[in-house]
Design an enzyme around this catalytic site. Structure first.
Site, PDB file in Angstrom:
ATOM      1  N   ASP A   1      13.821  39.007  36.521  1.00  0.00           N
ATOM      2  CA  ASP A   1      12.406  38.089  36.311  1.00  0.00           C
ATOM      3  C   ASP A   1      12.387  36.627  36.900  1.00  0.00           C
ATOM      4  O   ASP A   1      13.351  35.996  37.130  1.00  0.00           O
ATOM      5  CB  ASP A   1      11.171  38.889  35.531  1.00  0.00           C
TER       6      ASP A   1
ATOM      7  N   HIS B   1       5.790  34.926  33.228  1.00  0.00           N
ATOM      8  CA  HIS B   1       5.947  36.572  34.149  1.00  0.00           C
ATOM      9  C   HIS B   1       6.795  36.632  33.475  1.00  0.00           C
ATOM     10  O   HIS B   1       7.164  38.226  32.774  1.00  0.00           O
ATOM     11  CB  HIS B   1       5.908  36.620  35.580  1.00  0.00           C
TER      12      HIS B   1
ATOM     13  N   SER C   1       2.902  45.034  36.999  1.00  0.00           N
ATOM     14  CA  SER C   1       4.194  43.906  36.315  1.00  0.00           C
ATOM     15  C   SER C   1       4.147  44.575  35.368  1.00  0.00           C
ATOM     16  O   SER C   1       4.925  44.328  34.288  1.00  0.00           O
ATOM     17  CB  SER C   1       3.900  43.127  36.708  1.00  0.00           C
TER      18      SER C   1
END
Length: 742
Positions: free
Chosen positions: A152, A229, A519
């Site tokens: 990520d 994220h 996600s």
């Protein structure tokens, strides 16, 4: 886009903190300054031996044979992939890449590409309460000693979610490490929870064509997360317990990951707001396989490229790979990361809602969904800027902080100027918050009075029966566009309004925010996979995947009502929306039977889709070969925990094999729910297991007289005993000619 998609209606409360935001990822032009030279990935398949230095040397020899010298090879090479598989990334011209592609031993030459990256209540909703002594969380010792790798945008190591309280020594098998970098010191930022933190940027920089500039790219040259994220995904999968977490008082509770005692290793591949290089992804796979992770959580999107190859070797090494299915729904055929050996995850909701009351000046009252944490506004001006002859209609994206005319008002506006994916996400938010009919009523009210007013009350948090389960609007849907006989997505998991760790922001100085997307769904499944691996250390990735799919919920786990899939028109969800259903962790801990597979099964799949013996040997090793030939229809015999027939012509017979992982002395009976218009026969109809017979096969014959080719029909096949229901979905489309001629 269809009519309603062209103009999404938004209620925006400015300066009272009721807003719908659009977050555009950075638009970075990633073009090499040298137009003749581009980044290519030369994939060579399985390693021929274990001497990694010799492997790298052979990569340089191969490259030098095309470029003319060893020095030219050193200058051009970006990565040597040498741990989990063999290959390299290098800067080449198109003709040089073509020459390498023709060399013996080369499986595939891929032009480099870029990708983008795609909680207090969700774990309780899934039945993993830490206060219960009879669930997977407790049985698996909360994932103790399992290692979750995350690909990520990096990690915020100071987050409370990565504290290592109560954890024992780092597993001795771990070969990874924490890498020094900008604002990242392994001595202070890594611990017994965060045991690995590395970054991979050479592919990104080679394509970007310029040196790394932290200010320009708004990022850190290290494993530190500048986007949020990666931190969110890592804490969702394996974050530690953190008490009294909320966002402005909403969703107050204890936040944690699915496997709160698992170890976490971050492999940063996302840069400049989430842009990911395919060369960097493949290097991350190479290193993660060597490091010794047990589960990989990957919230990126990929049709059939480096994740396809990298995940093949990871799964062959015993690593369960979990991928997000994409946020391009609700259109059909949009699901991504469709390799049959990975778990592709759709996004669903949980039993939590955030009702917000809106009252108009005429006493009309509406209840929508929002996260307004301010005070009761009382009645304030409601404003809509209509089009006039002197100035065009004011759209939401045109409003800035310099527009003083919005101060103290609630503003109704429209949006048109946004990327298609952003509009789809916005539509999902709007449909969740305010219906089209409600928006129209509010607009009509504004136009019917000279002094429109509105009152907003603070959002509340409701859980349980007040919120039903559904597949999110944005969640990508099947069928699988690359291999229609392989059902995708595999499963759904919570991916809407998930509260998890983030980088500290002005909105949340403590560093916890809500986020939505597949996600967020993928790390839920990765956390559950870690628990299953802890409880059943000898289970293969396929066994873990089977346990998840065959025990999934197909109705709301609390109300028993059907699960719906949101779209332009909501409908009852089917396997193209959620695969086997919504993940049921407690059911998966003891599924009774599993549809197991190994590397040879995946090789047989590759043979069935057209790989020849030479390619198979290069990909999977010199001793690999196709078993059973590549006759038409053999893909249907691959032991998937689903049956998908995209071109049924009359009838077909296929085989499945199940392994008993429950009571050694068991008897299972089959229950068939045939797809509409089909006849499904199973032989035998009973399976008898004993300590000496743990594996049994059965055949399924599906026949139909349907004449229409455009419809898929759905059913299921379930093996039941006194304790278990082992269900696989059946998806069928016929290929008879249409006798009606329309």
């Amino acid at each position: 886009m269809r009519g309603k998609n062209k103009c999404s209606l938004f209620l925006v409360s400015l300066l009272v903190l009721l807003s719908i935001f659009f977050a555009n990822l950075s638009n970075i032009v990633l073009a090499n300054e040298d137009a003749k030279s581009k980044v290519y990935i030369v994939y060579l398949g399985e390693r021929k031996h274990n001497d990694v230095e010799l492997i790298t040397s052979t990569h340089h020899d191969m490259l030098a044979s095309i470029l003319g010298s060893k020095q030219a090879s050193v200058d051009a090479m970006i990565y040597s992939y040498r741990h989990g598989f063999s290959g390299f990334a290098a800067k080449l011209t198109e003709s040089q890449a073509q020459s390498i592609a023709e060399l013996p031993g080369v499986v595939h030459v891929l032009l480099h590409s870029f990708y983008k990256v795609q909680t207090t209540r969700s774990w309780d909703y899934l039945g993993l309460s830490p206060y219960s002594q009879a669930n997977l969380l407790q049985d698996a010792k909360m994932g103790d000693d399992v290692i979750i790798g995350v690909f990520d945008t990096g990690i915020w190591p100071e987050s409370e979610s990565f504290n290592d309280k109560g954890l024992g020594p780092i597993p001795s098998r771990w070969k990874g490490f924490c890498q020094s970098g900008q604002k990242f010191d392994p001595a202070t930022h890594c611990n017994k929870k965060l045991i690995g933190a590395r970054y991979f940027i050479d592919g990104f920089l080679a394509a970007y064509g310029k040196p790394f500039n932290a200010t320009e790219l708004d990022d850190f040259l290290s494993a530190r997360d500048a986007f949020g994220h990666g931190t969110h995904c890592a804490s969702t999968a394996g974050g530690s317990f953190v008490n009294n977490v909320s966002l402005g008082g909403l969703a107050l509770g204890t936040v944690r990951g699915g496997a709160p005692k698992a170890r976490v290793a971050m492999y940063k591949v996302g840069w400049a707001g989430g842009v990911v290089s395919s060369a960097d992804i493949l290097k991350a796979f190479d290193e993660a396989i060597y490091d010794g992770v047990n589960v990989l959580s990957i919230s990126l999107v990929d049709k059939r490229d480096v994740i396809y190859y990298g995940s093949f070797h990871a799964v062959a090494s015993g690593i369960t790979v979990v991928c997000s299915g994409g946020n391009s729904g609700p259109d059909a055929g949009t699901v991504e990361d469709v390799a049959p050996w990975v778990i592709s995850v759709a996004a669903s909701t949980i039993d939590r809602s955030f009702p917000t009351t809106i009252m108009l000046g005429n006493n009309q009252k509406f209840t929508g969904q929002s996260m307004y944490v301010g005070k009761d506004t009382g009645f304030v001006e409601l404003f809509y800027k209509d089009r006039d002859d002197l100035e065009g209609q004011r759209y939401c994206e045109d409003i800035t902080s310099n527009d003083t005319w919005v101060a103290g008002k609630v503003v109704l506006c429209f949006t048109l100027d946004a990327e298609e994916e952003i509009i789809k996400q916005a539509q999902a938010d709007v449909l969740k918050a305010v219906t089209y009919e409600t928006g129209t009523q509010i607009l009509n009210y504004i136009r019917s009075t000279s002094d429109p007013k509105v009152r907003l009350k603070p959002t509340k948090t409701y859980t349980g029966k007040y919120a039903s389960t559904y597949v999110a609007y944005f969640s990508s849907r099947g069928p699988n566009s690359l291999s229609p006989a392989v059902l995708k997505p595999d499963i759904a998991a919570p991916g809407v309004d998930i509260l998890a760790a983030y980088i500290p922001t002005r909105r949340s100085e403590r560093g916890y925010v809500f986020d939505s997307g597949t996600s967020m769904a993928a790390p839920h499944v990765a956390g559950i996979a870690a628990l299953l691996k802890s409880m059943h250390p000898n289970w293969s990735p396929a066994a873990i995947k089977s346990a998840l799919i065959t025990t999934a919920w197909t109705t709301d786990p609390y109300s028993g009502e059907p699960i719906f899939a949101m779209g332009d028109t909501p409908k009852i969800a089917d396997p193209f929306d959620y695969g086997g259903g919504v993940t049921n962790p407690t059911g998966a801990r003891n599924p009774g039977l599993v549809y197991d597979m190994g590397t040879q099964d995946y090789i047989n799949y590759l043979c069935a889709i057209g790989y020849n013996e030479t390619s198979i040997k290069q990909l999977a090793g010199k001793n690999s070969q196709c078993h059973g030939g590549v006759a038409s229809g053999s893909i249907l015999d691959i032991n998937f925990p689903s049956i998908t027939i995209p071109n049924l012509k009359g009838s077909v017979t296929l085989k499945r094999t199940v392994t008993n992982v429950g009571n050694p002395n068991s008897k299972y009976e089959v229950i068939i729910d045939p797809p509409q218009g089909t006849v499904v026969e199973v032989k035998p109809m009973y399976l008898l297991f004993n300590p000496k017979v743990r594996t049994m096969s059965y055949t399924v014959t599906i026949s139909t007289s349907h004449k229409i080719t455009t419809e898929y029909y759905f059913g299921s096949l379930t093996w039941v005993d006194g304790m278990h229901q082992v269900r696989i979905p059946i998806t069928v489309k016929t290929e008879f000619p249409n006798v009606f001629g329309d």
